[in-house]
Scaffold this motif. Structure first.
Motif, PDB file in Angstrom:
ATOM      1  N   VAL A   1       1.222  -1.117  -0.160  1.00 51.25           N
ATOM      2  CA  VAL A   1       0.451  -0.028  -0.225  1.00 51.25           C
ATOM      3  C   VAL A   1       0.958   1.332  -0.498  1.00 51.25           C
ATOM      4  O   VAL A   1       2.239   1.186   0.583  1.00 51.25           O
ATOM      5  CB  VAL A   1      -1.215  -0.280   1.209  1.00 51.25           C
ATOM      6  N   GLN A   2      -0.005   1.960  -0.408  1.00 51.29           N
ATOM      7  CA  GLN A   2       1.521   3.459  -0.797  1.00 51.29           C
ATOM      8  C   GLN A   2       0.878   4.543   0.172  1.00 51.29           C
ATOM      9  O   GLN A   2      -1.198   4.488  -0.284  1.00 51.29           O
ATOM     10  CB  GLN A   2       1.459   3.766  -2.521  1.00 51.29           C
ATOM     11  N   LEU A   3       1.074   5.234   0.844  1.00 47.89           N
ATOM     12  CA  LEU A   3       0.314   5.902   1.072  1.00 47.89           C
ATOM     13  C   LEU A   3       0.754   7.757   1.325  1.00 47.89           C
ATOM     14  O   LEU A   3       2.221   8.016   1.546  1.00 47.89           O
ATOM     15  CB  LEU A   3       0.631   6.120   3.070  1.00 47.89           C
ATOM     16  N   GLN A   4      -0.150   8.939   1.236  1.00 48.06           N
ATOM     17  CA  GLN A   4       0.430  10.052   0.946  1.00 48.06           C
ATOM     18  C   GLN A   4      -0.449  11.428   2.190  1.00 48.06           C
ATOM     19  O   GLN A   4      -1.272  10.966   2.124  1.00 48.06           O
ATOM     20  CB  GLN A   4      -0.426  10.602  -0.267  1.00 48.06           C
ATOM     21  N   ALA A   5       0.788  11.695   3.107  1.00 52.64           N
ATOM     22  CA  ALA A   5       0.050  12.680   3.641  1.00 52.64           C
ATOM     23  C   ALA A   5      -0.035  13.934   4.115  1.00 52.64           C
ATOM     24  O   ALA A   5       0.666  14.213   2.769  1.00 52.64           O
ATOM     25  CB  ALA A   5       1.091  11.969   5.363  1.00 52.64           C
ATOM     26  N   SER A   6      -1.108  14.254   3.969  1.00 52.69           N
ATOM     27  CA  SER A   6      -1.093  15.892   3.863  1.00 52.69           C
ATOM     28  C   SER A   6      -2.248  16.969   4.726  1.00 52.69           C
ATOM     29  O   SER A   6      -2.376  15.894   5.905  1.00 52.69           O
ATOM     30  CB  SER A   6      -2.043  16.275   2.442  1.00 52.69           C
ATOM     31  N   GLY A   7      -2.135  18.037   5.142  1.00 52.61           N
ATOM     32  CA  GLY A   7      -2.621  18.395   5.661  1.00 52.61           C
ATOM     33  C   GLY A   7      -2.076  19.706   6.954  1.00 52.61           C
ATOM     34  O   GLY A   7      -1.526  20.414   7.442  1.00 52.61           O
ATOM     35  N   GLY A   8      -0.582  19.064   7.073  1.00 58.74           N
ATOM     36  CA  GLY A   8       0.304  20.486   7.858  1.00 58.74           C
ATOM     37  C   GLY A   8       0.053  21.399   7.697  1.00 58.74           C
ATOM     38  O   GLY A   8       0.248  22.022   6.422  1.00 58.74           O
ATOM     39  N   SER A  20      -4.540  14.331   6.191  1.00 56.80           N
ATOM     40  CA  SER A  20      -4.924  13.411   5.996  1.00 56.80           C
ATOM     41  C   SER A  20      -4.107  11.950   5.660  1.00 56.80           C
ATOM     42  O   SER A  20      -3.142  12.777   5.213  1.00 56.80           O
ATOM     43  CB  SER A  20      -6.427  13.867   5.028  1.00 56.80           C
ATOM     44  N   CYS A  21      -4.603  11.332   5.151  1.00 55.56           N
ATOM     45  CA  CYS A  21      -3.752  10.108   4.682  1.00 55.56           C
ATOM     46  C   CYS A  21      -4.240   9.403   3.149  1.00 55.56           C
ATOM     47  O   CYS A  21      -5.481   8.618   4.427  1.00 55.56           O
ATOM     48  CB  CYS A  21      -2.787   9.331   5.904  1.00 55.56           C
ATOM     49  N   ALA A  22      -3.629   9.728   2.587  1.00 57.64           N
ATOM     50  CA  ALA A  22      -4.227   8.527   1.438  1.00 57.64           C
ATOM     51  C   ALA A  22      -3.561   7.379   0.946  1.00 57.64           C
ATOM     52  O   ALA A  22      -2.598   7.315   0.968  1.00 57.64           O
ATOM     53  CB  ALA A  22      -4.561   9.673   0.137  1.00 57.64           C
ATOM     54  N   ALA A  23      -5.133   6.094   0.240  1.00 55.57           N
ATOM     55  CA  ALA A  23      -4.144   5.387   0.626  1.00 55.57           C
ATOM     56  C   ALA A  23      -4.576   4.553  -0.634  1.00 55.57           C
ATOM     57  O   ALA A  23      -5.367   4.945  -1.080  1.00 55.57           O
ATOM     58  CB  ALA A  23      -4.801   4.202   1.657  1.00 55.57           C
ATOM     59  N   SER A  24      -3.479   4.289  -0.965  1.00 51.74           N
ATOM     60  CA  SER A  24      -4.135   3.687  -2.976  1.00 51.74           C
ATOM     61  C   SER A  24      -2.618   2.079  -2.832  1.00 51.74           C
ATOM     62  O   SER A  24      -2.198   2.058  -2.213  1.00 51.74           O
ATOM     63  CB  SER A  24      -3.464   4.426  -3.943  1.00 51.74           C
ATOM     64  N   GLY A  25      -3.353   1.098  -3.757  1.00 56.72           N
ATOM     65  CA  GLY A  25      -3.096  -0.272  -3.996  1.00 56.72           C
ATOM     66  C   GLY A  25      -3.984  -1.071  -3.687  1.00 56.72           C
ATOM     67  O   GLY A  25      -5.431  -0.792  -4.009  1.00 56.72           O
ATOM     68  N   CYS A  95       1.835   9.101   8.518  1.00 58.94           N
ATOM     69  CA  CYS A  95       0.972   7.574   8.866  1.00 58.94           C
ATOM     70  C   CYS A  95       1.896   6.782   8.826  1.00 58.94           C
ATOM     71  O   CYS A  95       2.597   6.503   7.223  1.00 58.94           O
ATOM     72  CB  CYS A  95       0.264   8.513   7.994  1.00 58.94           C
ATOM     73  N   ALA A  96       0.606   5.392   8.545  1.00 59.15           N
ATOM     74  CA  ALA A  96       1.207   4.288   8.363  1.00 59.15           C
ATOM     75  C   ALA A  96       0.290   3.343   8.228  1.00 59.15           C
ATOM     76  O   ALA A  96      -0.834   3.412   9.265  1.00 59.15           O
ATOM     77  CB  ALA A  96       2.379   3.994   9.688  1.00 59.15           C
ATOM     78  N   ALA A  97       0.812   2.061   7.465  1.00 54.95           N
ATOM     79  CA  ALA A  97      -0.668   0.955   7.857  1.00 54.95           C
ATOM     80  C   ALA A  97       0.304  -0.862   8.052  1.00 54.95           C
ATOM     81  O   ALA A  97       1.503  -0.058   7.941  1.00 54.95           O
ATOM     82  CB  ALA A  97      -1.004   0.660   6.565  1.00 54.95           C
ATOM     83  N   GLN A 114       4.936   9.965   3.473  1.00 56.01           N
ATOM     84  CA  GLN A 114       6.318  10.902   3.487  1.00 56.01           C
ATOM     85  C   GLN A 114       6.339  12.008   4.370  1.00 56.01           C
ATOM     86  O   GLN A 114       7.436  12.790   4.146  1.00 56.01           O
ATOM     87  CB  GLN A 114       6.126  11.580   2.145  1.00 56.01           C
ATOM     88  N   GLY A 115       5.176  12.004   5.235  1.00 51.54           N
ATOM     89  CA  GLY A 115       5.542  12.959   6.090  1.00 51.54           C
ATOM     90  C   GLY A 115       4.869  14.690   6.314  1.00 51.54           C
ATOM     91  O   GLY A 115       5.537  15.018   5.166  1.00 51.54           O
ATOM     92  N   THR A 116       4.234  15.263   6.754  1.00 47.99           N
ATOM     93  CA  THR A 116       3.320  16.429   6.629  1.00 47.99           C
ATOM     94  C   THR A 116       4.424  16.780   7.848  1.00 47.99           C
ATOM     95  O   THR A 116       3.936  16.732   8.698  1.00 47.99           O
ATOM     96  CB  THR A 116       2.436  16.448   6.268  1.00 47.99           C
TER      97      THR A 116
END
Length: 122
Positions: A1-8, A20-25, A95-97, A114-116
């Motif tokens: 799974v790939q994770l993208q954190a945002s909102g900082g 927010s942490c968007a997950a894909s995969g 974020c982590a999974a 990647q962190g925010t």
């Protein structure tokens, strides 16, 4: 799974912010997920975690009552609502999974975003 954190961002003490942490995969809704943070010079520390269904959550004592973790599996997104922010909350939030049961250690998780950066001014 790939994770993208945002909102900082930059916020004043006692303010609020939502990450927010968007997950894909594949099968992203099957993963338990969590938030960690790392301040300069410190180790990465646990903040909060949530089960794949959203039915179970846990928090670090330092954020209990101020932060709320949630997820929307229809949107493949996890959230961290942060309130009553303090300068000591300043850190990069990750974020982590995990495909296994969520834990409070970094080694419990398989995938990381990647962190925010969150900066709280006094």
């Amino acid at each position: 799974v790939q994770l993208q954190a945002s909102g900082g961002g930059l916020v004043q003490a006692w303010g609020s912010l939502r990450l927010s942490c968007a997950a894909s995969g594949r099968a992203t809704s099957s993963y338990d997920m969590g938030w960690f943070r790392q301040a300069p010079g410190n180790e990465r520390e646990f903040v909060a975690a949530i089960s794949w269904s959203g039915g179970s959550t846990t928090y670090a004592d330092s954020v209990k009552g101020r932060f709320t973790i949630a997820r929307d599996n229809a949107k493949n997104t996890m959230y961290l609502q942060m309130g009553n922010l303090k300068p000591e909350d300043t850190a990069v939030y990750y974020c982590a999974a995990t495909y296994h049961y969520y834990g409070t250690k970094t080694s419990d998780y398989d995938s990381w975003g990647q962190g925010t950066l969150v900066t709280v001014s006094s």
